[in-house]
Scaffold this motif. Structure first.
Motif, short mmCIF file in Angstrom:
data_model
loop_
_atom_site.label_atom_id
_atom_site.label_comp_id
_atom_site.label_asym_id
_atom_site.label_seq_id
_atom_site.Cartn_x
_atom_site.Cartn_y
_atom_site.Cartn_z
N ALA A 103 0.84 -1.21 0.00
CA ALA A 103 0.00 0.00 0.00
C ALA A 103 0.87 1.25 0.00
CB ALA A 103 -0.93 0.00 1.22
N ARG A 104 1.96 1.22 0.78
CA ARG A 104 2.86 2.38 0.82
C ARG A 104 3.58 2.56 -0.51
NH1 ARG A 104 4.13 0.34 6.04
NH2 ARG A 104 6.02 -0.61 5.19
N PHE A 105 3.70 1.50 -1.31
CA PHE A 105 4.35 1.61 -2.61
C PHE A 105 3.37 2.06 -3.70
CE2 PHE A 105 5.24 -0.30 -6.75
CZ PHE A 105 6.45 0.30 -7.04
N ILE A 106 2.19 1.46 -3.75
CA ILE A 106 1.25 1.70 -4.85
C ILE A 106 0.79 3.15 -4.90
CG2 ILE A 106 -1.06 1.17 -5.72
CD1 ILE A 106 -0.55 -1.73 -4.69
N SER A 107 0.43 3.72 -3.78
CA SER A 107 -0.05 5.11 -3.78
C SER A 107 1.04 6.08 -4.24
CB SER A 107 -0.56 5.48 -2.38
OG SER A 107 -1.02 6.81 -2.36
N PRO A 108 2.26 6.04 -3.69
CA PRO A 108 3.32 6.91 -4.21
C PRO A 108 3.70 6.61 -5.64
CG PRO A 108 3.89 6.12 -2.01
CD PRO A 108 2.70 5.33 -2.47
N ALA A 109 3.59 5.34 -6.05
CA ALA A 109 3.92 4.99 -7.44
C ALA A 109 2.98 5.71 -8.39
CB ALA A 109 3.84 3.48 -7.65
N PHE A 110 1.68 5.71 -8.07
CA PHE A 110 0.72 6.42 -8.91
C PHE A 110 1.03 7.92 -8.92
CE2 PHE A 110 -3.12 8.95 -9.44
CZ PHE A 110 -3.59 8.47 -10.66
N THR A 111 1.38 8.46 -7.75
CA THR A 111 1.73 9.88 -7.67
C THR A 111 2.90 10.20 -8.60
OG1 THR A 111 0.95 10.05 -5.39
CG2 THR A 111 2.50 11.73 -6.14
N GLY A 112 3.94 9.37 -8.54
CA GLY A 112 5.09 9.61 -9.40
C GLY A 112 4.76 9.49 -10.88
N VAL A 113 3.95 8.49 -11.23
CA VAL A 113 3.57 8.29 -12.63
C VAL A 113 2.82 9.50 -13.16
CG1 VAL A 113 1.99 6.98 -14.11
CG2 VAL A 113 3.60 5.78 -12.64
N GLN A 114 1.86 10.01 -12.38
CA GLN A 114 1.07 11.14 -12.88
C GLN A 114 1.89 12.43 -12.93
OE1 GLN A 114 -0.28 13.99 -11.38
NE2 GLN A 114 0.38 13.63 -9.26
N VAL A 115 2.83 12.59 -12.00
CA VAL A 115 3.69 13.79 -12.03
C VAL A 115 4.57 13.79 -13.27
CG1 VAL A 115 5.65 14.93 -10.91
CG2 VAL A 115 3.69 14.22 -9.55
N VAL A 116 5.21 12.67 -13.56
CA VAL A 116 6.09 12.60 -14.74
C VAL A 116 5.26 12.75 -16.02
CG1 VAL A 116 7.69 11.14 -16.03
CG2 VAL A 116 7.84 11.26 -13.54
N SER A 117 4.08 12.13 -16.05
CA SER A 117 3.21 12.28 -17.21
C SER A 117 2.83 13.74 -17.41
CB SER A 117 1.95 11.43 -17.02
OG SER A 117 1.03 11.66 -18.07
N ASP A 118 2.58 14.45 -16.32
CA ASP A 118 2.23 15.88 -16.41
C ASP A 118 3.40 16.67 -16.98
OD1 ASP A 118 0.87 18.31 -16.07
OD2 ASP A 118 1.65 18.55 -14.03
N VAL A 119 4.61 16.41 -16.49
CA VAL A 119 5.79 17.14 -16.95
C VAL A 119 6.06 16.88 -18.44
CG1 VAL A 119 8.29 17.31 -16.72
CG2 VAL A 119 6.86 17.23 -14.67
N LEU A 120 5.94 15.63 -18.86
CA LEU A 120 6.33 15.27 -20.23
C LEU A 120 5.25 15.51 -21.27
CD1 LEU A 120 8.30 11.93 -19.60
CD2 LEU A 120 9.20 14.26 -19.87
N THR A 121 3.98 15.29 -20.89
CA THR A 121 2.92 15.37 -21.89
C THR A 121 1.67 16.11 -21.44
OG1 THR A 121 1.76 13.32 -21.25
CG2 THR A 121 3.66 13.09 -22.75
N GLY A 122 1.75 16.78 -20.27
CA GLY A 122 0.54 17.42 -19.76
C GLY A 122 -0.54 16.40 -19.43
N ARG A 123 -0.11 15.20 -19.05
CA ARG A 123 -0.96 14.04 -18.70
C ARG A 123 -1.71 13.46 -19.90
NH1 ARG A 123 -2.16 17.28 -13.97
NH2 ARG A 123 -0.99 16.52 -12.17
#
Length: 213
Positions: free
Chosen positions: A154-174
């Motif tokens: 649980a401690r991994f999955i929630s931050p993993a999603f956070t990281g994925v959406q942040v990088v997606s936002d930076v690279l492609t505006g999600r």
């Protein structure tokens, strides 16, 4: 329109305008004057509703969190399979982040909360708790391995999603967030799923993306 109704409408206008400005410039790059201009309001009108920039930022964080909680509340207490619900929540939250300006601003402000008087921790804590609950349900369903370290997962999955959406936002505006979440779960699922259930569940990320992403 009554005075109370006008006040509610003005507050909503302020939050929408501030969300757009915070999303574009971040907490540090935004001033109350910027928000006044975006909302087409005087400083007096703005300060009548929000005593400070921080108060307004926290109101947006709370609005985003309430949207996310509303998304998950019914599902968390349903009898649907836990693993399916967990993936569905991720994909539906991804849709919120792509389509709802207040959600985008709330997430950015949460990530920048070190600039506030106190860091915003409740959204993270509640999503980790939701992951924990759903993983335990998935074990009871027979989909997730009984020897899974649920708290660590649980401690991994929630931050993993956070990281994925942040990088997606930076690279492609999600714009590519749906595909990035599919990839995230494609890597995570093999470590969780009971081997006998893998043939059925291996396509779950794509199925959830097609239904909700």
């Amino acid at each position: 329109m009554t005075q109370q109704a006008r006040a509610v409408e003005t507050r909503a206008v302020i939050i929408r305008a501030a969300a757009a400005v915070f999303t574009a410039h971040g907490y540090g790059g935004t001033s109350m004057a910027d928000i006044c201009a975006a909302a087409d309001l005087t400083k007096g009108a703005l300060y009548f509703h929000f005593a400070s920039k921080e108060a307004l930022a926290l109101a947006i964080v709370d609005a985003q969190h309430q949207r996310a909680i509303a998304l998950g509340d019914e599902l968390l207490h349903s009898d649907q399979p836990g693993l399916e619900v967990l993936l569905r929540l991720c994909f539906e939250l991804a849709v919120q982040l792509r389509e709802d300006p207040v959600s985008r601003a709330g997430i950015r402000l949460t990530l920048e909360s070190s600039s506030l008087t106190a860091p915003v921790v409740t959204p993270y804590e509640e999503w980790i708790a939701a992951c924990d609950l759903l993983l335990r349900r998935a074990i009871a369903d027979g989909d997730v391995r009984a020897d899974t370290d649920v708290e660590a997962a649980a401690r991994f999955i929630s931050p993993a999603f956070t990281g994925v959406q942040v990088v997606s936002d930076v690279l492609t505006g999600r714009a590519d967030l749906r595909q990035r979440v599919i990839e995230m779960w494609s890597f995570v699922l093999p470590s969780l799923v009971v081997p006998e259930r893998w043939a059925v569940l291996r396509t779950l990320p794509q199925e959830m993306a097609d239904a909700w992403g």
